[in-house]
Design a protein around this motif. Structure first.
Motif, PDB file in Angstrom:
ATOM      1  N   ARG A 507      46.511  42.538  40.637  1.00 38.88           N
ATOM      2  CA  ARG A 507      45.349  42.728  41.899  1.00 38.88           C
ATOM      3  C   ARG A 507      44.031  42.280  41.713  1.00 38.88           C
ATOM      4  O   ARG A 507      43.077  42.285  42.361  1.00 38.88           O
ATOM      5  CB  ARG A 507      45.244  44.325  42.304  1.00 38.88           C
ATOM      6  CG  ARG A 507      46.516  44.945  42.709  1.00 38.88           C
ATOM      7  CD  ARG A 507      47.153  44.321  43.825  1.00 38.88           C
ATOM      8  NE  ARG A 507      48.166  43.526  43.209  1.00 38.88           N
ATOM      9  CZ  ARG A 507      48.584  42.387  43.862  1.00 38.88           C
ATOM     10  NH1 ARG A 507      48.171  41.613  44.855  1.00 38.88           N
ATOM     11  NH2 ARG A 507      49.886  42.121  43.237  1.00 38.88           N
ATOM     12  N   ILE A 508      43.662  42.014  40.206  1.00 41.68           N
ATOM     13  CA  ILE A 508      42.275  41.870  39.695  1.00 41.68           C
ATOM     14  C   ILE A 508      42.268  40.170  39.082  1.00 41.68           C
ATOM     15  O   ILE A 508      41.376  40.038  38.455  1.00 41.68           O
ATOM     16  CB  ILE A 508      41.454  42.900  38.758  1.00 41.68           C
ATOM     17  CG1 ILE A 508      42.472  42.951  37.465  1.00 41.68           C
ATOM     18  CG2 ILE A 508      41.237  44.200  39.688  1.00 41.68           C
ATOM     19  CD1 ILE A 508      41.984  44.065  36.541  1.00 41.68           C
ATOM     20  N   LEU A 509      43.372  39.640  39.074  1.00 39.82           N
ATOM     21  CA  LEU A 509      43.499  38.263  38.609  1.00 39.82           C
ATOM     22  C   LEU A 509      42.968  37.327  39.196  1.00 39.82           C
ATOM     23  O   LEU A 509      42.617  36.060  38.672  1.00 39.82           O
ATOM     24  CB  LEU A 509      44.852  38.025  38.287  1.00 39.82           C
ATOM     25  CG  LEU A 509      45.599  38.522  36.916  1.00 39.82           C
ATOM     26  CD1 LEU A 509      46.855  37.942  36.751  1.00 39.82           C
ATOM     27  CD2 LEU A 509      44.582  38.468  35.992  1.00 39.82           C
ATOM     28  N   ARG A 510      42.446  37.465  40.578  1.00 38.71           N
ATOM     29  CA  ARG A 510      41.869  36.114  41.290  1.00 38.71           C
ATOM     30  C   ARG A 510      40.621  35.881  40.740  1.00 38.71           C
ATOM     31  O   ARG A 510      39.866  36.578  40.461  1.00 38.71           O
ATOM     32  CB  ARG A 510      41.551  36.323  42.793  1.00 38.71           C
ATOM     33  CG  ARG A 510      43.279  36.680  43.448  1.00 38.71           C
ATOM     34  CD  ARG A 510      42.955  36.578  44.971  1.00 38.71           C
ATOM     35  NE  ARG A 510      44.265  37.024  45.601  1.00 38.71           N
ATOM     36  CZ  ARG A 510      45.372  36.044  45.915  1.00 38.71           C
ATOM     37  NH1 ARG A 510      44.948  34.967  45.599  1.00 38.71           N
ATOM     38  NH2 ARG A 510      46.076  36.548  46.374  1.00 38.71           N
ATOM     39  N   PRO A 511      40.050  34.436  40.569  1.00 37.97           N
ATOM     40  CA  PRO A 511      38.975  34.080  39.806  1.00 37.97           C
ATOM     41  C   PRO A 511      37.823  34.599  40.730  1.00 37.97           C
ATOM     42  O   PRO A 511      37.740  34.758  42.039  1.00 37.97           O
ATOM     43  CB  PRO A 511      39.127  32.483  40.148  1.00 37.97           C
ATOM     44  CG  PRO A 511      40.567  32.121  40.265  1.00 37.97           C
ATOM     45  CD  PRO A 511      41.110  33.181  40.951  1.00 37.97           C
ATOM     46  N   LYS A 512      36.682  35.125  40.020  1.00 42.91           N
ATOM     47  CA  LYS A 512      35.628  35.419  40.641  1.00 42.91           C
ATOM     48  C   LYS A 512      34.480  34.694  40.847  1.00 42.91           C
ATOM     49  O   LYS A 512      34.595  33.700  40.508  1.00 42.91           O
ATOM     50  CB  LYS A 512      35.049  36.713  39.748  1.00 42.91           C
ATOM     51  CG  LYS A 512      36.115  37.724  39.036  1.00 42.91           C
ATOM     52  CD  LYS A 512      36.871  38.363  40.076  1.00 42.91           C
ATOM     53  CE  LYS A 512      38.073  39.076  39.399  1.00 42.91           C
ATOM     54  NZ  LYS A 512      39.102  39.497  40.403  1.00 42.91           N
ATOM     55  N   SER A 513      33.952  34.825  42.085  1.00 44.95           N
ATOM     56  CA  SER A 513      32.797  34.159  42.639  1.00 44.95           C
ATOM     57  C   SER A 513      31.766  33.988  41.641  1.00 44.95           C
ATOM     58  O   SER A 513      31.212  32.787  41.571  1.00 44.95           O
ATOM     59  CB  SER A 513      32.360  34.370  44.003  1.00 44.95           C
ATOM     60  OG  SER A 513      31.958  35.978  43.781  1.00 44.95           O
ATOM     61  N   ASP A 514      31.618  34.717  40.662  1.00 43.09           N
ATOM     62  CA  ASP A 514      30.517  34.640  39.832  1.00 43.09           C
ATOM     63  C   ASP A 514      30.901  34.057  38.506  1.00 43.09           C
ATOM     64  O   ASP A 514      30.299  34.046  37.472  1.00 43.09           O
ATOM     65  CB  ASP A 514      29.931  35.948  39.528  1.00 43.09           C
ATOM     66  CG  ASP A 514      30.580  37.069  39.102  1.00 43.09           C
ATOM     67  OD1 ASP A 514      31.820  36.690  38.705  1.00 43.09           O
ATOM     68  OD2 ASP A 514      30.134  38.129  38.748  1.00 43.09           O
ATOM     69  N   GLY A 515      32.310  33.967  38.369  1.00 43.02           N
ATOM     70  CA  GLY A 515      32.940  33.234  37.182  1.00 43.02           C
ATOM     71  C   GLY A 515      33.222  34.312  36.346  1.00 43.02           C
ATOM     72  O   GLY A 515      33.647  33.999  34.780  1.00 43.02           O
ATOM     73  N   GLY A 516      33.176  35.531  36.498  1.00 38.20           N
ATOM     74  CA  GLY A 516      33.284  36.716  35.464  1.00 38.20           C
ATOM     75  C   GLY A 516      34.513  37.180  35.244  1.00 38.20           C
ATOM     76  O   GLY A 516      35.482  36.657  35.818  1.00 38.20           O
ATOM     77  N   GLY A 517      34.730  38.037  34.248  1.00 39.30           N
ATOM     78  CA  GLY A 517      36.188  38.682  34.199  1.00 39.30           C
ATOM     79  C   GLY A 517      36.483  39.917  34.411  1.00 39.30           C
ATOM     80  O   GLY A 517      35.707  40.300  35.665  1.00 39.30           O
ATOM     81  N   ALA A 518      37.379  40.662  34.114  1.00 42.65           N
ATOM     82  CA  ALA A 518      37.899  41.757  34.984  1.00 42.65           C
ATOM     83  C   ALA A 518      38.342  42.788  33.762  1.00 42.65           C
ATOM     84  O   ALA A 518      38.679  42.376  32.859  1.00 42.65           O
ATOM     85  CB  ALA A 518      39.053  41.453  35.988  1.00 42.65           C
ATOM     86  N   SER A 519      38.680  44.189  34.372  1.00 43.29           N
ATOM     87  CA  SER A 519      39.000  45.368  33.489  1.00 43.29           C
ATOM     88  C   SER A 519      39.947  45.808  33.926  1.00 43.29           C
ATOM     89  O   SER A 519      40.027  46.241  35.265  1.00 43.29           O
ATOM     90  CB  SER A 519      37.704  46.060  33.188  1.00 43.29           C
ATOM     91  OG  SER A 519      36.535  45.258  32.631  1.00 43.29           O
ATOM     92  N   PHE A 520      41.150  46.288  33.326  1.00 44.34           N
ATOM     93  CA  PHE A 520      42.212  46.774  33.821  1.00 44.34           C
ATOM     94  C   PHE A 520      42.591  48.019  32.831  1.00 44.34           C
ATOM     95  O   PHE A 520      42.603  48.077  31.434  1.00 44.34           O
ATOM     96  CB  PHE A 520      43.695  46.084  33.497  1.00 44.34           C
ATOM     97  CG  PHE A 520      44.811  46.607  34.104  1.00 44.34           C
ATOM     98  CD1 PHE A 520      45.151  46.917  35.299  1.00 44.34           C
ATOM     99  CD2 PHE A 520      45.661  47.238  33.210  1.00 44.34           C
ATOM    100  CE1 PHE A 520      46.063  47.796  35.880  1.00 44.34           C
ATOM    101  CE2 PHE A 520      47.044  47.868  33.370  1.00 44.34           C
ATOM    102  CZ  PHE A 520      47.136  47.972  35.080  1.00 44.34           C
ATOM    103  N   TYR A 521      42.241  49.475  33.412  1.00 42.83           N
ATOM    104  CA  TYR A 521      42.465  50.552  32.332  1.00 42.83           C
ATOM    105  C   TYR A 521      43.771  51.100  32.755  1.00 42.83           C
ATOM    106  O   TYR A 521      44.337  51.545  34.023  1.00 42.83           O
ATOM    107  CB  TYR A 521      41.382  51.662  32.824  1.00 42.83           C
ATOM    108  CG  TYR A 521      40.100  50.892  32.166  1.00 42.83           C
ATOM    109  CD1 TYR A 521      39.734  51.210  30.960  1.00 42.83           C
ATOM    110  CD2 TYR A 521      39.316  50.179  32.921  1.00 42.83           C
ATOM    111  CE1 TYR A 521      38.222  50.692  30.457  1.00 42.83           C
ATOM    112  CE2 TYR A 521      37.959  49.810  32.721  1.00 42.83           C
ATOM    113  CZ  TYR A 521      37.565  50.022  31.549  1.00 42.83           C
ATOM    114  OH  TYR A 521      36.302  49.423  30.918  1.00 42.83           O
TER     115      TYR A 521
END
Length: 562
Positions: A507-521
């Motif tokens: 659900r959070i893997l799509r590339p971000k518009s700001d080029g940032g990463g993601a966090s999965f807990y």
């Protein structure tokens, strides 16, 4: 020799130390032909199976290549039975070839004596009509094509199906170079490769099989590319109505199809058009267990040249049975993982087709096609009262008590504070737990009971930034297009479901518009069945290169207090 990374065992398992300096290289090279079965902190265990070898063979790998790799990297050599089994499974590919022969099909076995032996199986024998045992040929009616392949795989022999396909009704279709939203569009290089691997220039050697790409890797784009290559009427099967509507939106935005050419066959509408979108739910509907599946006629109502199975790892057993009768149609399975919790990977292999293309998740991350993700397992304690309840409960009840641990709410609030201002999804298994959090936190709650229009309204509000946090039940496991979501918190899951863990991370893997990463807990109750099942859920992602850091809930709570 003592520093070589792999330990091969006679039970067809491979052990790899996570601390070995070549760990990542070995993990990536094992992935195409072995499955991760255990992933504790220091040792990962892989198993080689017939289906994993046959899928490797379908993507061009050979016994010589695989065994050379194992010999070069095995600390204590390759057990004799390990080598003979792997070699034997590779040798079984291509032994049976199915081809058209007039009105019937001919099954050619390169070892006539083997065919004679296997025909002692009553089920296999019932599927063939005429025999030439000296020539190693058995003839069968075209309608038995899928059942024959199923049975031979169960007996340990894959079938190379070269019987060809029916030509469906023509449907000229092209992909746009600029989407209707005004964005430049084109298939990514790996998507082009995936379509080519499936289609094989229209030859009988292609046209059926599975493409494996991570969530956010553009599986729908591959499906559209396959539709353009085939150029025929297409039936697309999806997990649910939300996914169906997303397919419709993407087709209108990125292809030359008009709205009138796309039909919806769901609980709301029963349209059959050149491209028809449906769901597994509607296909498996029946009034009672004694009655037939009333919507299976959809498979025969259109002159389909291509059937696409989205999230093919979710394919329900009744649809497998229907697919056995559809072997003359081109079939494309799309999935992020071939893992099935019911163990029916061999059914996907025999009825949809072999794996045609597989892109490692971390490879796409390195190339910037999916977002980098930091995975964290947050361990939460049980209070004294619930510890007593837990110890007195059955194993199944223990999991429920631990999964719904109220202490998880405190850790969740701390995580929300840590990521204030970001786009956050809170995903859980149990409605009572989610409803309790809804009452406490006040964020919108999306469940399967919510009407689809209201669900889509909330998803759009999330995309627009009006609702920065959503609580979602397991309906959020699949097919929700929320590209700006960059934090996912899993508060409970389905026992040890590996595919669910992968889908939730997706659900959070799509590339971000700001080029940032993601966090999965993943919030788990320490020292409980919840923690045991969490380890099982994480195996597939571990295989793909994701490492979970372990964080005590107290550390997050102290961070919040500070």
């Amino acid at each position: 020799m003592s520093d070589l990374p792999l330990i091969l065992q006679s039970d067809l398992t491979v052990v790899l130390e996570t601390a070995h300096p070549r760990f990542e290289e070995m993990r990536d090279r094992l992935l195409p032909f072995a499955e991760l079965v255990k992933s504790p902190e220091h040792l990962h265990t892989y198993r080689v199976t017939p289906v994993s070898v046959w899928n490797a063979a379908a993507t061009g790998r050979t016994a010589k290549e695989v065994l050379a790799f194992l010999r070069e990297n095995s600390r204590y050599g390759v057990p004799a039975n390990f080598e003979s089994e792997v070699r034997g499974w590779f040798e079984r590919t291509g032994l049976f070839v199915l081809a058209a022969d007039g009105a019937r099909l001919a099954l050619q076995c390169r070892r006539p004596r083997l065919l004679r032996q296997l025909l002692h199986d009553p089920e296999l024998k019932s599927l063939v009509s005429d025999l030439d045992l000296d020539g190693g040929v058995a003839w069968l009616e075209r309608g038995q094509r899928g059942l024959l392949k199923q049975r031979l795989v169960k007996l340990g022999y894959p079938v190379e199906d070269r019987a060809g396909y029916l030509e469906g009704s023509a449907l000229p279709l092209r992909l746009r170079e600029c989407s209707l939203q005004g964005k430049v569009f084109g298939l990514r290089p790996y998507q082009v490769d995936a379509v080519a691997a499936f289609y094989q220039n229209g030859s009988e050697q292609g046209g059926s099989g599975v493409v494996v790409l991570p969530c956010g890797g553009g599986k729908t784009m591959v499906g559209m590319g396959a539709m353009a290559a085939v150029g025929m009427h297409t039936l697309v099967l999806t997990p649910n109505t939300v996914a169906l509507r997303q397919w419709r939106s993407e087709l209108l935005d990125k292809t030359s199809l008009s709205a009138e050419q796309i039909g919806e066959y769901s609980g709301d509408l029963k349209q059959i058009r050149p491209v028809t979108l449906s769901t597994y739910q509607i296909l498996t509907y029946r009034r009672s267990k004694e009655e037939d599946f009333v919507h299976f006629s959809l498979f025969s109502k259109g002159n389909w040249g291509l059937i696409i199975y989205d999230e093919v790892h979710l394919l329900p057993a009744p649809v497998f049975r229907a697919t056995a009768e559809l072997q003359a149609r081109r079939r494309l399975g799309l999935t992020a993982t071939l893992v099935r919790e019911d163990g029916k990977e061999d059914e996907v292999f025999s009825l949809i087709g072999p794996k045609r293309y597989d892109a490692p998740w971390k490879d796409l991350e390195r190339r910037g096609f999916i977002a980098p993700v930091q995975c964290t397992e947050v361990r939460v304690g049980l209070d004294e009262e619930r510890k007593i309840q837990y110890l007195a409960a059955s194993r199944r009840q223990q999991f429920r008590i631990a999964a719904e641990n109220p202490e998880k709410a405190r850790a969740l609030r701390a995580l929300l504070a840590r990521h204030q201002g970001e786009r956050i999804l809170i995903i859980g298994q149990y409605l009572s737990q989610l409803q309790s959090l809804y009452q406490e936190l006040g964020y919108p709650l999306i469940t399967g009971r919510m009407p689809t229009p209201e669900r889509e309204r909330l998803y759009q509000a999330f995309r627009d930034g009006k609702e920065p946090v959503l609580l979602i039940s397991k309906v959020g496991n699949f097919a929700i297009d929320l590209p700006d979501a960059n934090v996912a918190v899993q508060i409970s899951g389905t026992f040890g479901s590996r595919q669910e863990e992968a889908q939730r991370l997706g659900r959070i893997l799509r590339p971000k518009s700001d080029g940032g990463g993601a966090s999965f807990y993943s919030l788990v109750t320490e020292g409980s069945a919840d923690q045991d099942y969490a380890e099982k859920r994480q195996r597939f992602l571990t295989e793909q290169g994701y490492a979970y850091s372990i964080l005590p809930a107290e550390a997050i709570l102290e961070e919040q207090a500070a």
